[in-house]
Design an enzyme around this catalytic site. Structure first.
Site, PDB file in Angstrom:
ATOM      1  N   LYS A 132       0.836  -1.210   0.000  1.00 38.01           N
ATOM      2  CA  LYS A 132       0.000   0.000   0.000  1.00 38.01           C
ATOM      3  C   LYS A 132       0.871   1.260   0.000  1.00 38.01           C
ATOM      4  CE  LYS A 132      -1.662   1.906   3.958  1.00 38.01           C
ATOM      5  NZ  LYS A 132      -1.439   3.358   4.058  1.00 38.01           N
ATOM      6  N   ASN A 133       1.882   1.268   0.862  1.00 37.15           N
ATOM      7  CA  ASN A 133       2.660   2.505   1.010  1.00 37.15           C
ATOM      8  C   ASN A 133       3.661   2.717  -0.121  1.00 37.15           C
ATOM      9  OD1 ASN A 133       1.183   3.164   3.191  1.00 37.15           O
ATOM     10  ND2 ASN A 133       2.742   2.690   4.724  1.00 37.15           N
ATOM     11  N   ARG A 175      -3.835  11.027   3.938  1.00 40.78           N
ATOM     12  CA  ARG A 175      -2.686  11.917   3.920  1.00 40.78           C
ATOM     13  C   ARG A 175      -1.868  11.823   2.620  1.00 40.78           C
ATOM     14  NH1 ARG A 175       0.259  14.940   7.574  1.00 40.78           N
ATOM     15  NH2 ARG A 175       2.496  14.972   7.214  1.00 40.78           N
ATOM     16  N   CYS A 189      -4.881   8.942   9.184  1.00 41.05           N
ATOM     17  CA  CYS A 189      -5.076   8.359  10.518  1.00 41.05           C
ATOM     18  C   CYS A 189      -4.747   9.389  11.594  1.00 41.05           C
ATOM     19  CB  CYS A 189      -4.152   7.158  10.703  1.00 41.05           C
ATOM     20  SG  CYS A 189      -4.731   5.674   9.877  1.00 41.05           S
ATOM     21  N   ARG A 201       1.014  15.444  12.743  1.00 43.09           N
ATOM     22  CA  ARG A 201       1.415  15.240  11.359  1.00 43.09           C
ATOM     23  C   ARG A 201       1.451  16.531  10.524  1.00 43.09           C
ATOM     24  NH1 ARG A 201      -1.263   9.801   9.114  1.00 43.09           N
ATOM     25  NH2 ARG A 201       0.737   9.563   8.099  1.00 43.09           N
ATOM     26  N   PRO A 202       2.358  17.451  10.876  1.00 45.78           N
ATOM     27  CA  PRO A 202       2.472  18.686  10.100  1.00 45.78           C
ATOM     28  C   PRO A 202       3.092  18.461   8.713  1.00 45.78           C
ATOM     29  CG  PRO A 202       4.004  18.695  11.978  1.00 45.78           C
ATOM     30  CD  PRO A 202       3.302  17.371  11.985  1.00 45.78           C
ATOM     31  N   VAL A 203       3.146  19.534   7.895  1.00 43.01           N
ATOM     32  CA  VAL A 203       3.692  19.401   6.535  1.00 43.01           C
ATOM     33  C   VAL A 203       4.849  20.386   6.296  1.00 43.01           C
ATOM     34  CG1 VAL A 203       1.589  18.458   5.494  1.00 43.01           C
ATOM     35  CG2 VAL A 203       1.892  20.940   5.585  1.00 43.01           C
ATOM     36  N   ASP A 204       5.455  20.863   7.383  1.00 46.87           N
ATOM     37  CA  ASP A 204       6.510  21.871   7.243  1.00 46.87           C
ATOM     38  C   ASP A 204       7.692  21.401   6.390  1.00 46.87           C
ATOM     39  OD1 ASP A 204       6.715  20.093   9.424  1.00 46.87           O
ATOM     40  OD2 ASP A 204       8.238  21.313  10.402  1.00 46.87           O
ATOM     41  N   LEU A 205       8.054  20.125   6.490  1.00 42.38           N
ATOM     42  CA  LEU A 205       9.222  19.643   5.734  1.00 42.38           C
ATOM     43  C   LEU A 205       8.963  19.726   4.226  1.00 42.38           C
ATOM     44  CD1 LEU A 205      10.194  18.685   8.504  1.00 42.38           C
ATOM     45  CD2 LEU A 205      10.896  16.557   7.452  1.00 42.38           C
ATOM     46  N   ASP A 252       4.666   1.252  11.801  1.00 46.56           N
ATOM     47  CA  ASP A 252       3.433   0.611  11.317  1.00 46.56           C
ATOM     48  C   ASP A 252       3.279  -0.815  11.860  1.00 46.56           C
ATOM     49  OD1 ASP A 252       2.904   2.889   9.936  1.00 46.56           O
ATOM     50  OD2 ASP A 252       3.432   2.113   7.972  1.00 46.56           O
ATOM     51  N   ILE A 289       7.990   7.755  16.572  1.00 41.88           N
ATOM     52  CA  ILE A 289       7.678   8.450  15.304  1.00 41.88           C
ATOM     53  C   ILE A 289       6.410   9.307  15.437  1.00 41.88           C
ATOM     54  CG2 ILE A 289       7.243   8.158  12.822  1.00 41.88           C
ATOM     55  CD1 ILE A 289       9.964   7.060  13.553  1.00 41.88           C
ATOM     56  N   ARG A 323      -8.855   0.152   4.527  1.00 41.94           N
ATOM     57  CA  ARG A 323      -7.943   1.106   3.899  1.00 41.94           C
ATOM     58  C   ARG A 323      -6.643   0.421   3.482  1.00 41.94           C
ATOM     59  NH1 ARG A 323      -6.330   5.964   7.175  1.00 41.94           N
ATOM     60  NH2 ARG A 323      -5.001   6.006   5.352  1.00 41.94           N
TER      61      ARG A 323
HETATM   62  C1  EPZ Z   1       4.417   7.314   5.973  1.00 42.68           C
HETATM   63  O1  EPZ Z   1       3.669   8.390   6.480  1.00 42.68           O
HETATM   64  C2  EPZ Z   1       3.473   6.139   5.925  1.00 42.68           C
HETATM   65  N1  EPZ Z   1       2.342   6.446   5.047  1.00 42.68           N
HETATM   66  C3  EPZ Z   1       2.978   5.827   7.322  1.00 42.68           C
HETATM   67  O2  EPZ Z   1       2.130   4.688   7.263  1.00 42.68           O
HETATM   68  C4  EPZ Z   1       4.187   5.508   8.200  1.00 42.68           C
HETATM   69  O3  EPZ Z   1       3.745   5.291   9.526  1.00 42.68           O
HETATM   70  C5  EPZ Z   1       5.163   6.678   8.178  1.00 42.68           C
HETATM   71  O4  EPZ Z   1       5.522   6.985   6.809  1.00 42.68           O
HETATM   72  C6  EPZ Z   1       6.449   6.399   8.936  1.00 42.68           C
HETATM   73  O5  EPZ Z   1       7.058   5.251   8.441  1.00 42.68           O
HETATM   74  C7  EPZ Z   1       2.419   6.167   3.750  1.00 42.68           C
HETATM   75  O6  EPZ Z   1       3.445   5.729   3.241  1.00 42.68           O
HETATM   76  C8  EPZ Z   1       1.202   6.399   2.931  1.00 42.68           C
HETATM   77  P1  EPZ Z   1       6.521  10.691   7.958  1.00 42.68           P
HETATM   78  P2  EPZ Z   1       4.252   9.879   6.435  1.00 42.68           P
HETATM   79  O7  EPZ Z   1       6.460  11.959   7.203  1.00 42.68           O
HETATM   80  O8  EPZ Z   1       5.080  10.024   5.239  1.00 42.68           O
HETATM   81  C9  EPZ Z   1       6.648  14.205  11.181  1.00 42.68           C
HETATM   82  C10 EPZ Z   1       0.132   3.531   7.596  1.00 42.68           C
HETATM   83  O9  EPZ Z   1      -0.407   3.087   8.632  1.00 42.68           O
HETATM   84  N2  EPZ Z   1       6.585  15.207  10.093  1.00 42.68           N
HETATM   85  O10 EPZ Z   1       7.675   9.775   7.753  1.00 42.68           O
HETATM   86  O11 EPZ Z   1       3.124  10.789   6.640  1.00 42.68           O
HETATM   87  C11 EPZ Z   1       5.400  13.379  11.331  1.00 42.68           C
HETATM   88  O12 EPZ Z   1       4.396  14.087  12.030  1.00 42.68           O
HETATM   89  C12 EPZ Z   1       0.739   4.909   7.578  1.00 42.68           C
HETATM   90  O13 EPZ Z   1       0.226   2.897   6.527  1.00 42.68           O
HETATM   91  C13 EPZ Z   1       6.663  16.546  10.402  1.00 42.68           C
HETATM   92  O14 EPZ Z   1       6.766  16.946  11.574  1.00 42.68           O
HETATM   93  O15 EPZ Z   1       5.169   9.857   7.740  1.00 42.68           O
HETATM   94  C14 EPZ Z   1       5.930  12.162  12.051  1.00 42.68           C
HETATM   95  O16 EPZ Z   1       6.031  12.434  13.418  1.00 42.68           O
HETATM   96  C15 EPZ Z   1       0.421   5.685   8.810  1.00 42.68           C
HETATM   97  N3  EPZ Z   1       6.627  17.451   9.383  1.00 42.68           N
HETATM   98  C16 EPZ Z   1       7.333  11.997  11.457  1.00 42.68           C
HETATM   99  O17 EPZ Z   1       7.637  13.260  10.857  1.00 42.68           O
HETATM  100  C17 EPZ Z   1       6.530  17.075   8.077  1.00 42.68           C
HETATM  101  O18 EPZ Z   1       6.485  17.946   7.208  1.00 42.68           O
HETATM  102  C18 EPZ Z   1       7.474  10.936  10.387  1.00 42.68           C
HETATM  103  O19 EPZ Z   1       6.379  11.018   9.502  1.00 42.68           O
HETATM  104  C19 EPZ Z   1       6.458  15.705   7.775  1.00 42.68           C
HETATM  105  C20 EPZ Z   1       6.492  14.787   8.801  1.00 42.68           C
END
Ligand code: EPZ
Length: 423
Positions: free
Chosen positions: A22-23, A96, A120, A125-129, A310, A332, A402
């Site tokens: 899925k991911n 997301r 979820c 889960r911010p988007v600043d990066l 996950d 995480i 999902r």
């Molecule tokens: C991906 O989510 C996966 N989703 C998640 O799987 C997985 O848990 C996660 O990576 C970590 O491995 C998909 O691939 C569709 P991140 P993603 O950005 O990309 C913080 C599932 O159950 N962050 O690696 O959204 C964030 O809040 C899902 O299949 C910021 O602060 O995760 C988190 O604490 C759930 N600012 C950490 O980084 C940002 O701009 C890592 O999140 C981006 C992220």
């Protein structure tokens, strides 16, 4: 609304085919927006999330068509024109990963309006990066009315993007955007998850010039245009991990076809410590649960190659009946323990101390009505229900749908008593 009902206590035995990831498929479908040619993805799972994303892509003018059946399944994505550069709240709020269209639309059309994401409820889960990375590449960005509005007059430019910490999604998006930018982009602290590597390989097949896949530093030389490609999606290591844990939890003996032990990553040594036997066989990974209670085995979630967040909830499911006390630390996401109170309804003994769950193993779980709270929590309740004595009824199974393809069929075929019914 549907419920999943499980009558627990059966040992699983036989074979389960692991689906496409899925991911991986979600960002791969998004990558289809980078080219006007057809991107063919094979071995894709049929999930609620892929259907949601297909609707996001259609809203942007792409044609998305599923083809085939069973192992021959796939999806074609073709965005001959980007009819719209706006991804609306209606779809993006549901998941997301839909937010990730921001990178390809901006790279290709030089402007994008994308709703802030949903997904979820496992943390803020911010988007600043994402936004800082795209701004470093020359995008003008403002956030208004719940939308990110981005423009890049003359196109995105190669840049140095130093992520302060690892983000899977931000790595996908910046890698895609940089592939169509002018000049060289260097991304540091990049994610190395197998799904990122899979997307990178597909982008390379489309003509992208990416070096360093699977390492913390990616160097990308932008190209003028990308072409279509034909790519087979990697298998779902998270689904495979959940099945391996379900087998272990029922002292079963099952071969997971299509993957090997290495695909489980850090889950494999943790399962071995817990007393589970793993063996690479010609057709897949053979998983054999311990005859007695599993051993308490501590884990801490980390970016890949660490223990996957996950799989934290499903692993906790197994540890509910472990011999001893297990400390499970989640680093995480800050709110990824919603399964704890539902597991308690089945008789688990778990307390929370900040980012750590302390699981005191009990001899037995007992079936009860429970509620799925998020995707990975929902599969944990399935695992716990398979272990429990008596009947477990899981509501809100749309979370399960999902991310797990035909899970009740797959588990029934190896001897579980599990079925879906309308509540
Ligand atoms: C991906 O989510 C996966 N989703 C998640 O799987 C997985 O848990 C996660 O990576 C970590 O491995 C998909 O691939 C569709 P991140 P993603 O950005 O990309 C913080 C599932 O159950 N962050 O690696 O959204 C964030 O809040 C899902 O299949 C910021 O602060 O995760 C988190 O604490 C759930 N600012 C950490 O980084 C940002 O701009 C890592 O999140 C981006 C992220």
């Amino acid at each position: 609304m549907d419920e999943i009902v499980i009558s627990g206590g059966r040992k699983l035995s036989g074979e389960i085919a692991v689906s496409g990831s899925k991911n991986a498929v979600l960002p791969l479908m998004v990558a289809g927006l980078l080219t006007d040619e057809k991107l063919t993805l094979r071995g894709t799972p049929r999930l609620a999330d892929t259907r949601t994303l297909a609707n996001v892509l259609r809203e942007l003018g792409a044609e998305v068509e599923e083809f085939g059946q069973g192992p021959g399944e796939g999806v074609n994505v073709q965005a001959a024109d980007l009819a719209s550069t706006r991804a609306s709240y209606e779809w993006v709020s549901k998941m997301r990963a839909s937010f990730w269209v921001l990178g390809p639309i901006l790279a290709r059309a030089h402007e994008a309006q994308v709703s802030l994401p949903g997904g979820c409820a496992i943390g803020t889960r911010p988007v600043d990066l994402y936004l800082n990375g795209l701004a470093a590449m020359g995008a003008d960005i403002n956030v208004e009315g719940g939308y990110v509005n981005a423009t890049a007059q003359g196109g995105l430019k190669g840049a140095r993007v130093d992520f302060p910490f690892v983000s899977v999604g931000a790595t996908h998006v910046l890698m895609m955007a940089a592939s169509l930018a002018k000049g060289e982009t260097v991304i540091t602290n990049a994610a190395t998850e197998p799904e990122v590597v899979d997307v990178g390989h597909c982008l390379q097949a489309m003509g992208a010039r990416i070096d360093g896949l699977g390492t913390r530093s990616l160097t990308i030389q932008g190209v003028e245009r990308l072409s279509g490609a034909d790519h087979t999606v990697t298998r779902d290591r998270i689904e495979a991990g959940a099945f391996a844990l379900a087998v272990a939890a029922t002292a079963g003996d099952v071969t997971l076809t299509g993957i090997d032990e290495a695909a489980l990553g850090a889950l494999a040594p943790a399962m071995r410590l817990a007393g589970v036997a793993l063996r690479d066989a010609p057709d897949g990974l053979q998983v054999k649960g311990p005859s007695g209670r599993p051993q308490a085995t501590p884990i801490t979630t980390e970016p890949y190659p660490g223990f996957a967040t996950d799989l934290q909830a499903p692993f906790m499911g197994l540890m509910c009946c472990a011999d001893g006390v297990t400390r499970i630390r989640e680093t995480i996401f800050e709110n990824r323990f919603m399964h704890v109170q539902e597991l308690a309804r089945l008789g688990a003994d778990i307390s929370l101390e900040g980012d750590t769950a302390i699981v005191t193993g009990v001899e037995k779980l007992y079936g009860a009505p429970v509620m799925a709270t998020d995707l990975r929590a929902s599969v944990t309740l399935v695992i716990a229900g398979l272990m429990a004595e008596g009947e477990t009824r899981i509501s809100r199974v749309y979370h399960l749908d999902r991310g797990y393809e035909r899970i009740e069929e797959k588990l029934s075929a190896v001897g579980a008593q599990i079925w879906r019914q309308s509540a």
